[in-house]
Design an enzyme around this catalytic site. Sequence first.
Site, PDB file in Angstrom:
ATOM      1  N   ASP A 243       0.846  -1.191   0.000  1.00 53.27           N
ATOM      2  CA  ASP A 243       0.000   0.000   0.000  1.00 53.27           C
ATOM      3  C   ASP A 243       0.881   1.240   0.000  1.00 53.27           C
ATOM      4  O   ASP A 243       1.897   1.308   0.699  1.00 53.27           O
ATOM      5  CB  ASP A 243      -0.928  -0.004   1.221  1.00 53.27           C
ATOM      6  CG  ASP A 243      -2.064   0.994   1.081  1.00 53.27           C
ATOM      7  OD1 ASP A 243      -3.210   0.547   0.878  1.00 53.27           O
ATOM      8  OD2 ASP A 243      -1.815   2.207   1.168  1.00 53.27           O
TER       9      ASP A 243
ATOM     10  N   ASN B  37     -13.015  -3.099   2.376  1.00 56.54           N
ATOM     11  CA  ASN B  37     -13.990  -2.019   2.425  1.00 56.54           C
ATOM     12  C   ASN B  37     -14.815  -2.135   1.148  1.00 56.54           C
ATOM     13  O   ASN B  37     -14.279  -2.022   0.048  1.00 56.54           O
ATOM     14  CB  ASN B  37     -13.277  -0.662   2.476  1.00 56.54           C
ATOM     15  CG  ASN B  37     -12.369  -0.545   3.694  1.00 56.54           C
ATOM     16  OD1 ASN B  37     -12.708  -1.029   4.775  1.00 56.54           O
ATOM     17  ND2 ASN B  37     -11.209   0.066   3.527  1.00 56.54           N
TER      18      ASN B  37
ATOM     19  N   GLY C   9     -15.951   3.127   3.405  1.00 58.64           N
ATOM     20  CA  GLY C   9     -14.583   3.646   3.321  1.00 58.64           C
ATOM     21  C   GLY C   9     -13.825   3.245   2.066  1.00 58.64           C
ATOM     22  O   GLY C   9     -12.640   3.546   1.946  1.00 58.64           O
ATOM     23  N   GLN C  10     -14.498   2.561   1.140  1.00 61.34           N
ATOM     24  CA  GLN C  10     -13.795   2.179  -0.098  1.00 61.34           C
ATOM     25  C   GLN C  10     -13.491   3.437  -0.915  1.00 61.34           C
ATOM     26  O   GLN C  10     -14.344   4.310  -1.080  1.00 61.34           O
ATOM     27  CB  GLN C  10     -14.650   1.209  -0.929  1.00 61.34           C
ATOM     28  CG  GLN C  10     -13.886   0.641  -2.123  1.00 61.34           C
ATOM     29  CD  GLN C  10     -14.686  -0.417  -2.900  1.00 61.34           C
ATOM     30  OE1 GLN C  10     -15.850  -0.685  -2.593  1.00 61.34           O
ATOM     31  NE2 GLN C  10     -14.053  -1.010  -3.888  1.00 61.34           N
TER      32      GLN C  10
ATOM     33  N   HIS D 224     -10.294  -5.174  -3.477  1.00 63.37           N
ATOM     34  CA  HIS D 224      -8.966  -5.477  -2.924  1.00 63.37           C
ATOM     35  C   HIS D 224      -9.131  -5.778  -1.439  1.00 63.37           C
ATOM     36  O   HIS D 224     -10.005  -5.226  -0.774  1.00 63.37           O
ATOM     37  CB  HIS D 224      -7.999  -4.298  -3.114  1.00 63.37           C
ATOM     38  CG  HIS D 224      -8.527  -3.001  -2.589  1.00 63.37           C
ATOM     39  ND1 HIS D 224      -9.455  -2.247  -3.286  1.00 63.37           N
ATOM     40  CD2 HIS D 224      -8.288  -2.328  -1.439  1.00 63.37           C
ATOM     41  CE1 HIS D 224      -9.747  -1.169  -2.582  1.00 63.37           C
ATOM     42  NE2 HIS D 224      -9.071  -1.196  -1.446  1.00 63.37           N
TER      43      HIS D 224
ATOM     44  N   HIS E 177      -7.162  -5.603   2.168  1.00 62.58           N
ATOM     45  CA  HIS E 177      -6.025  -5.075   2.918  1.00 62.58           C
ATOM     46  C   HIS E 177      -5.492  -6.183   3.815  1.00 62.58           C
ATOM     47  O   HIS E 177      -6.261  -6.854   4.509  1.00 62.58           O
ATOM     48  CB  HIS E 177      -6.453  -3.915   3.819  1.00 62.58           C
ATOM     49  CG  HIS E 177      -6.984  -2.728   3.075  1.00 62.58           C
ATOM     50  ND1 HIS E 177      -6.224  -1.610   2.826  1.00 62.58           N
ATOM     51  CD2 HIS E 177      -8.192  -2.481   2.516  1.00 62.58           C
ATOM     52  CE1 HIS E 177      -6.950  -0.726   2.162  1.00 62.58           C
ATOM     53  NE2 HIS E 177      -8.156  -1.221   1.966  1.00 62.58           N
TER      54      HIS E 177
HETATM   55  P1  AMP Z   1      -9.832   1.480   0.131  1.00 57.77           P
HETATM   56  O1  AMP Z   1     -10.082   2.703   0.933  1.00 57.77           O
HETATM   57  O2  AMP Z   1     -10.245   0.216   0.832  1.00 57.77           O
HETATM   58  O3  AMP Z   1     -10.438   1.597  -1.268  1.00 57.77           O
HETATM   59  O4  AMP Z   1      -8.271   1.365  -0.012  1.00 57.77           O
HETATM   60  C1  AMP Z   1      -7.551   1.881  -1.079  1.00 57.77           C
HETATM   61  C2  AMP Z   1      -6.094   1.740  -0.717  1.00 57.77           C
HETATM   62  O5  AMP Z   1      -5.327   1.851  -1.908  1.00 57.77           O
HETATM   63  C3  AMP Z   1      -5.579   2.825   0.237  1.00 57.77           C
HETATM   64  O6  AMP Z   1      -5.048   2.195   1.410  1.00 57.77           O
HETATM   65  C4  AMP Z   1      -4.521   3.552  -0.567  1.00 57.77           C
HETATM   66  O7  AMP Z   1      -3.409   3.947   0.221  1.00 57.77           O
HETATM   67  C5  AMP Z   1      -4.121   2.509  -1.600  1.00 57.77           C
HETATM   68  N1  AMP Z   1      -3.599   3.031  -2.864  1.00 57.77           N
HETATM   69  C6  AMP Z   1      -4.165   3.965  -3.650  1.00 57.77           C
HETATM   70  N2  AMP Z   1      -3.415   4.175  -4.751  1.00 57.77           N
HETATM   71  C7  AMP Z   1      -2.357   3.337  -4.651  1.00 57.77           C
HETATM   72  C8  AMP Z   1      -1.212   3.067  -5.459  1.00 57.77           C
HETATM   73  N3  AMP Z   1      -1.001   3.723  -6.618  1.00 57.77           N
HETATM   74  N4  AMP Z   1      -0.328   2.136  -5.055  1.00 57.77           N
HETATM   75  C9  AMP Z   1      -0.522   1.473  -3.880  1.00 57.77           C
HETATM   76  N5  AMP Z   1      -1.591   1.671  -3.076  1.00 57.77           N
HETATM   77  C10 AMP Z   1      -2.489   2.597  -3.441  1.00 57.77           C
END
Ligand code: AMP
Length: 115
Positions: A31, A90, A96-97, A103, A105
């Site tokens: 992340d 999420n 919170g997505q 994906h 976490h």
């Molecule tokens: P969510 O809020 O569950 O949609 O999580 C999205 C996650 O993607 C967040 O923890 C971000 O830090 C991560 N994220 C967004 N863009 C990137 C990227 N280019 N490379 C790695 N992680 C990312």
Amino acid sequence: MHQDCVFCKIIAREIPATIIEETDQLIVIQDLNPKAKIHYLIIPKKHIIDIQSFEKADCCIGSKMFFMAQALSQKIAEQLGSGDFRFQINSGIKAGQRVFHLHAHILAGSIQSEF
Ligand code: AMP
């Protein structure tokens, strides 16, 4: 491949990411903004938006995400001395997505409490 999707672009190598593991159906990246000592994202290569749009035909992807988490647990244990982790999805904007490509976490070690 969805044109505006950051994870599709990572899968297609159009934007960089730290890749931890890759299989025919999944990619695991670090992340960008970690909320724990270890913060990986398990991402299906198929552009599935969220769990609400998961289909019966995707069931294999779901189980492969679990088995990938199990494999990552060994990597986590090597780094932190314990293979325990949080597996969090999420699903939907109100949960919170922020990236609308499914994906999971994987968080381990000093997980930020508000996450
Ligand atoms: P969510 O809020 O569950 O949609 O999580 C999205 C996650 O993607 C967040 O923890 C971000 O830090 C991560 N994220 C967004 N863009 C990137 C990227 N280019 N490379 C790695 N992680 C990312």
